[in-house]
Design an enzyme around this catalytic site. Structure first.
Site, short mmCIF file in Angstrom:
data_model
loop_
_atom_site.label_atom_id
_atom_site.label_comp_id
_atom_site.label_asym_id
_atom_site.label_seq_id
_atom_site.Cartn_x
_atom_site.Cartn_y
_atom_site.Cartn_z
N HIS A 6 27.76 -31.71 62.63
CA HIS A 6 28.03 -33.05 63.07
C HIS A 6 28.52 -33.91 62.18
O HIS A 6 27.94 -35.23 61.98
CB HIS A 6 26.64 -33.40 64.04
CG HIS A 6 26.56 -32.60 65.28
ND1 HIS A 6 26.78 -31.40 65.33
CD2 HIS A 6 26.45 -32.93 66.42
CE1 HIS A 6 26.54 -30.91 66.45
NE2 HIS A 6 25.90 -31.75 67.18
N ASP B 122 28.36 -38.40 71.42
CA ASP B 122 26.88 -38.78 71.19
C ASP B 122 26.59 -40.48 70.72
O ASP B 122 25.68 -40.97 70.74
CB ASP B 122 26.15 -38.01 70.01
CG ASP B 122 26.04 -36.53 70.48
OD1 ASP B 122 25.63 -36.33 71.69
OD2 ASP B 122 26.20 -35.48 69.49
N ARG C 163 30.81 -25.68 61.71
CA ARG C 163 29.56 -25.40 61.90
C ARG C 163 29.32 -23.81 62.25
O ARG C 163 28.52 -23.20 61.72
CB ARG C 163 28.75 -26.07 62.88
CG ARG C 163 29.27 -25.85 64.39
CD ARG C 163 28.43 -26.92 65.32
NE ARG C 163 29.16 -27.19 66.43
CZ ARG C 163 28.65 -27.58 67.40
NH1 ARG C 163 27.19 -27.63 67.70
NH2 ARG C 163 29.35 -27.77 68.47
N PHE D 111 20.88 -37.02 59.97
CA PHE D 111 19.32 -36.77 59.69
C PHE D 111 19.38 -36.13 58.09
O PHE D 111 18.70 -36.60 57.37
CB PHE D 111 18.86 -35.90 60.82
CG PHE D 111 18.92 -36.31 62.14
CD1 PHE D 111 18.88 -37.87 62.38
CD2 PHE D 111 19.42 -35.56 63.01
CE1 PHE D 111 19.15 -38.00 63.72
CE2 PHE D 111 19.47 -36.00 64.50
CZ PHE D 111 19.45 -37.18 64.84
N ARG E 272 31.23 -30.82 64.18
CA ARG E 272 30.58 -30.20 65.18
C ARG E 272 31.83 -29.62 66.16
O ARG E 272 31.77 -28.58 66.73
CB ARG E 272 30.16 -31.30 66.08
CG ARG E 272 29.51 -30.85 67.38
CD ARG E 272 29.22 -32.00 68.49
NE ARG E 272 30.47 -32.57 69.01
CZ ARG E 272 30.53 -33.57 69.83
NH1 ARG E 272 29.47 -33.90 70.72
NH2 ARG E 272 31.85 -33.83 70.56
N GLU F 234 12.27 -33.90 59.64
CA GLU F 234 13.13 -33.67 58.71
C GLU F 234 12.40 -33.79 57.33
O GLU F 234 12.84 -33.18 56.22
CB GLU F 234 14.33 -34.70 58.77
CG GLU F 234 15.26 -34.63 59.84
CD GLU F 234 14.67 -35.12 61.43
OE1 GLU F 234 13.64 -35.72 61.27
OE2 GLU F 234 15.49 -34.81 62.14
N SER G 128 22.32 -25.53 67.97
CA SER G 128 23.37 -26.46 67.83
C SER G 128 24.14 -26.22 66.45
O SER G 128 24.98 -26.40 66.43
CB SER G 128 22.81 -27.81 67.80
OG SER G 128 24.02 -28.65 67.76
#
Lengths: 316, 305
Positions: free
Chosen positions: A113, A121, A14, A87, A171, A62, A41
């Site tokens: 992620h 998470d 990322r 998402f 991530r 989204e 993030s």
């Protein structure tokens, strides 16, 4: 190709997005970032600071983000939607299908992620179906780079090509595999080793595991061909066919074993009617809160399992 | 705002004839409200004929939207049929994409496509897909069909226009039933945040959806108040009164005050064909021969206002 020996330095892919999107934004004012609240993030903060007029934040919405990106693309912009993979592939899946893929608009979906990397998470945030979903949409290109440098190069390639692209990042920090001068072509596998006994095809954050497994197998006299299949769609079918003479193929991915890299390779092998395949990946089950490496382990996405699968294929 | 009937005789209108000459020169022409009404009748006849020929399609919502579409295509929108992708053009997003026949009828009468070609609606190989397809049909600014999504695309177009300091405007039409989709309200939030006074949203408030009255299926409450509460400049008009539509476009919609505009248009589903009016059953049903002939006869008789 040259594999960096000092494979100690680690970076999350990322971060590659965060750095490369700034470089792209500098040279092209049509590059836009559509954030969905989680810009920090997803590492878009430097881009926001430098190019506020090329940035939109739609908040926690989204579906709207995907639609706005499509609208921007109709005017010649090159929007990168930035969010988490779970998402970006699912909450906006229909919008991507209807308003991006169906009209074949130049929208990129850049997702952090990916896979099991958001370990702590929990299962709600781990994206194990994303590449499979995206692979099902006509016009879509689906990519996951193996490390920082390859991911930067592939992002640049995605920006340079016309059409929808789904890009998936980690991530967590993963080892640097390639040096910064290595080149990458979308839809073209990167061969890391040539060999005659076993072919391993891996992508994303599992390439590092495949490299290690290949090294250990070689030490035991097993000749390994190793491909980094960073693009699962369009799949480098020729590269897979070139593995058919070896006949023993292992796929490794941080994704459900359904519909991802393993399935794409299986389709080629099945249609060719020759070769044996072992698929390593998430075992069609949801994750849970745990360290990323632990989640890989309970799904058998490990160096040891790659070696075990190789030995099993060799004794068949 | 319309307690006094307005008498509006003439309006500017870009000349079709000049477009066809391909000179690239725009000539202002005067179009009266009466002409816009006549165009609306033509659009209705064409749309009903398309659905009849295809024996498939959505006549009810096409007829409720016809008057606004007429005003947009024959007076308001700055578009060039000879250059449908002209980058400075006004955009139109038919978020309620199932009423594509009325937009196709306008594209034909406006000269984007030939008048005869639209009767290939829904046939294999036709540019006139069941729902608008920007890849196949000139003059379609975004493909739509899955309800709730088009308005977001319109917001994206409007943001691009604002950032690029272009003068173009983006017109979007959503259905009242469509406003049951959550994404509509996401788009509305973004339009307000980005101060998109280049975005004009029409709600075709015909009160019906496939399963019946919106009020019964899922009440929308007062859409004018809801848009207003979300931060839009909002007004409500009779969506079949060309006088009100034109007046609203001339004044209300042109305010550059940093706020997106919403025009709630009270309409009648199936407007102009007596047996289709206010009937949910005519949402997506094609007329048979007798019904079709009656529809055309009624439409040719003109619309009672």
């Amino acid at each position: 190709m040259s594999v960096t020996k000092k494979a100690v330095e680690k970076k999350a892919t990322r971060a590659a997005f965060g750095d490369e999107i700034v470089r792209l934004g500098e040279s092209n004012k049509d590059i836009y970032v559509v954030d969905i609240d989680i810009g920090k993030s997803c590492k878009t903060d430097k881009f926001i600071e430098k190019f506020p007029m090329q940035h939109i934040n739609v908040g926690i919405a989204e579906q709207n983000g995907a639609g706005i990106a499509a609208g921007l693309a109709t005017t010649g912009k090159i929007p990168f939607i930035s969010t988490y993979a779970v998402f970006g592939s699912l909450r906006m899946a229909e919008q991507i299908r209807q308003e991006v893929c169906y009209p074949n608009l130049n929208v990129k979906i850049a997702c952090s992620h990916g896979g099991l990397t958001p370990g702590n998470d929990g299962g709600s945030h781990q994206a194990i179906e994303d590449m499979g979903v995206m692979r099902s949409f006509p016009n879509m290109t689906v990519i996951m780079g193996a490390d920082y440098h390859s991911t930067r190069k592939l992002i640049a390639e995605a920006a340079a090509m016309y059409g929808p692209v789904y890009l998936r990042f980690t991530r967590d920090a993963v080892p640097m595999i390639y040096d910064e001068n290595e080149t990458f072509e979308i839809g073209k596998a990167k061969q890391l080793r040539d060999g005659a006994d076993i072919a391993i095809i891996a992508n994303g954050d599992t390439v590092r595991l495949a490299i290690e497994a290949a090294e250990q197998l070689e030490q035991n006299g097993v000749s390994v061909k190793l491909l980094d299949m960073h693009t699962i769609k369009p799949l480098d079918v020729d590269a897979v066919k070139d593995c058919l003479d070896i006949g023993r193929i292992i796929t490794v991915e941080d994704h459900n074993i359904l519909n991802g890299l393993g399935s794409a390779v299986a389709e080629v092998i099945a249609e060719a009617g020759k070769g044996q395949l072992a698929r390593i990946g998430v075992q069609d089950r949801f994750g849970e809160s745990a360290p990323y490496e632990k989640l890989l382990e309970i799904n058998g996405i490990t160096v040891e399992n790659i070696i075990a699968k190789a030995n099993k294929l060799l004794t068949n | 705002m319309f307690s006094t009937p307005l008498v509006i005789q003439v309006y500017k209108y870009m000349s079709l004839q000049e477009d066809h000459l391909g000179t690239g020169v725009w000539h202002m022409q005067q179009t009266s409200v009466e002409q816009l009404k006549q165009h609306a009748i033509e659009l209705r006849k064409t749309a009903v004929t398309m659905v009849y020929e295809a024996q498939s399609g959505h006549p009810g919502g096409s007829l409720s939207a016809a008057d606004v579409i007429s005003a947009l295509y024959f007076r308001e929108m700055n578009v060039d049929p000879a250059n449908p992708k002209w980058e400075d053009r006004d955009r139109f997003v038919l978020s309620k994409g199932h009423v594509a026949p009325i937009q196709y009828a306008a594209l034909a009468l406006r000269g984007f496509v030939s008048n005869e070609s639209v009767y290939t609606l829904r046939q294999y190989g036709s540019p006139f897909q069941g729902h608008p397809d920007m890849k196949k049909c000139p003059g379609i600014d975004i493909s739509t069909g899955s309800l709730g999504q088009g308005l977001s695309c319109a917001v994206g177009m409007a943001i691009a226009g604002q950032r690029d300091e272009k003068d173009y405007r983006v017109f979007a039409m959503v259905g009242d039933g469509e406003c049951q989709e959550g994404q509509i309200w996401e788009a509305i939030q973004a339009a307000v945040k980005y101060k998109l006074d280049n975005l004009i949203v029409f709600v075709d408030n015909n009160r019906l959806q496939i399963d019946g009255f919106c009020e019964d299926v899922m009440p929308l409450l007062d859409l004018e108040k809801k848009f207003d509460a979300f931060g839009f400049d909002t007004t409500r008009i009779d969506g079949h009164s060309m006088e009100q539509i034109v007046e609203t476009l001339d004044t209300f919609a042109k305010q550059k005050n940093g706020k997106p505009k919403c025009i709630v248009c009270d309409t009648v589903k199936g407007k102009g064909v007596s047996y289709m009016e206010d009937q949910a059953a005519w949402h997506g049903t094609a007329p048979n021969k007798e019904e079709f002939e009656l529809a055309i006869k009624e439409l040719e008789g003109g619309l009672p206002v």
